[in-house]
Design an enzyme around this catalytic site. Structure first.
Site, PDB file in Angstrom:
ATOM      1  N   ARG A  68       0.834  -1.194   0.000  1.00  0.00           N
ATOM      2  CA  ARG A  68       0.000   0.000   0.000  1.00  0.00           C
ATOM      3  C   ARG A  68       0.874   1.251   0.000  1.00  0.00           C
ATOM      4  NH1 ARG A  68      -3.864  -1.902   5.034  1.00  0.00           N
ATOM      5  NH2 ARG A  68      -4.842  -3.701   3.991  1.00  0.00           N
ATOM      6  N   ASP A 107       0.868   5.595   0.485  1.00  0.00           N
ATOM      7  CA  ASP A 107       0.141   6.623   1.220  1.00  0.00           C
ATOM      8  C   ASP A 107      -0.321   7.752   0.311  1.00  0.00           C
ATOM      9  OD1 ASP A 107       0.556   5.293   3.646  1.00  0.00           O
ATOM     10  OD2 ASP A 107       2.489   6.291   3.960  1.00  0.00           O
ATOM     11  N   TYR A 166      12.061   1.497  -3.409  1.00  0.00           N
ATOM     12  CA  TYR A 166      11.530   2.856  -3.525  1.00  0.00           C
ATOM     13  C   TYR A 166      12.638   3.823  -3.926  1.00  0.00           C
ATOM     14  CZ  TYR A 166       7.139   1.697  -1.068  1.00  0.00           C
ATOM     15  OH  TYR A 166       5.919   1.171  -0.706  1.00  0.00           O
ATOM     16  N   ARG A 225       9.970   7.618   4.031  1.00  0.00           N
ATOM     17  CA  ARG A 225       9.902   9.066   4.201  1.00  0.00           C
ATOM     18  C   ARG A 225      10.621   9.521   5.468  1.00  0.00           C
ATOM     19  NH1 ARG A 225       3.661  10.302   3.676  1.00  0.00           N
ATOM     20  NH2 ARG A 225       4.394  12.395   4.255  1.00  0.00           N
TER      21      ARG A 225
END
Length: 275
Positions: free
Chosen positions: A51, A53, A111, A198
């Site tokens: 998932r 965000d 990522y 993040r």
């Protein structure tokens, strides 16, 4: 029943993340399920690899779904795209083994976090990167990042709202690349915690600005206290770029770099420093 795997790319700027939300049309998953359901002429539900965000992008979001409807791969992908907005797109669809799971069969996720480090703000691609006007010390950031590689308890670098029962993750690598004013933080792990990438980006940013020492991030990791880490970097710089499976699982493409990273993330450009 046939199980299918599909790859989806999306720009997350207009959505509250991947997962279905109460607000109609404001997350990616229901768009994908509606598009597939129109091709199947009956309801289709999907399971995703990971998932994302609110505001986060994906060049590779792998999903699987089951259906007893016979359609060629072209129909799921190209036909599905006719029912999607311009910022969501199917890349491919292929039949897979019945025991394949986009989520549980995945062995790693990758990522990219993209910064533009320049005095003035960008006008182009601003929704796909985070602008930092302070001059960053990339050598210090890369040295600090080394401590994150390997198996660790990442409690200090996950959201305080993270519900994962186990905070231990195996970080395969953390690499920094630069091309002009663009900086890419390239991370791969077996899985990630909520806001983990993040928070890593925000903590490395604190080191790059000189607000924290290179050694500080190791202390933060050992403390297992989210309050000690850096701020959570903005969502718009984050891109899910890859999902990996066992070699026996043959999928068309599970690694696609966003346009901002193309030409940067190459061994010859990995300059901060050679690990």
């Amino acid at each position: 029943m046939t199980r299918w795997a599909a790859c989806i790319e999306y720009q997350g700027s207009n959505y509250y993340g991947w997962q279905t939300q109460e607000i109609e049309g404001k997350s990616v998953q229901p768009w994908v399920e509606r598009a597939l359901s129109k091709i199947a002429d009956r309801p289709i539900e999907v399971v995703c690899a990971g998932r994302t965000d609110t505001g986060v992008h994906a060049t590779v979001q792998v999903v699987h779904f089951d259906t007893d409807v016979e359609r060629p791969a072209r129909a799921w992908a190209l036909g599905g795209n006719t029912h999607l907005p311009d910022d969501i797109s199917f890349i491919w669809a292929v039949p897979v083994a019945d025991d394949f799971s986009a989520r549980f069969s995945a062995r790693w996720r990758r990522y990219h976090y993209v910064f533009q480090n320049s005095t003035t703000r960008p006008a182009i691609a601003s929704q796909h990167l985070t602008h930092i006007h302070n001059r960053l010390d990339l050598s210090a950031m890369a040295r600090a990042a080394r401590v994150l590689e390997g198996v660790h308890d990442f409690t200090s670098l996950r959201s305080s709202a993270c519900q994962a029962p186990n905070p231990v993750r195996d970080m395969h690598f953390v690499r920094l690349y630069q091309l002009g004013s663009l900086i890419v933080i390239d991370v791969q792990a077996n899985a990630f915690l909520h806001h983990m990438v993040r928070n890593i980006a925000g903590s490395l940013l604190a080191v790059g600005k000189g607000d924290r020492t290179v050694e500080w991030l190791g202390d933060v990791l050992q403390a297992k206290d989210r309050a000690l880490a850096g701020v959570t970097a903005a969502a718009n710089g984050l891109h899910l770029v890859g999902v990996g499976y066992e070699p026996s699982v043959v999928l068309p493409e599970t690694l696609r770099f966003p346009p901002l990273s193309v030409g940067i993330v190459r061994p010859e450009n990995r300059v901060w420093p050679a690990f």
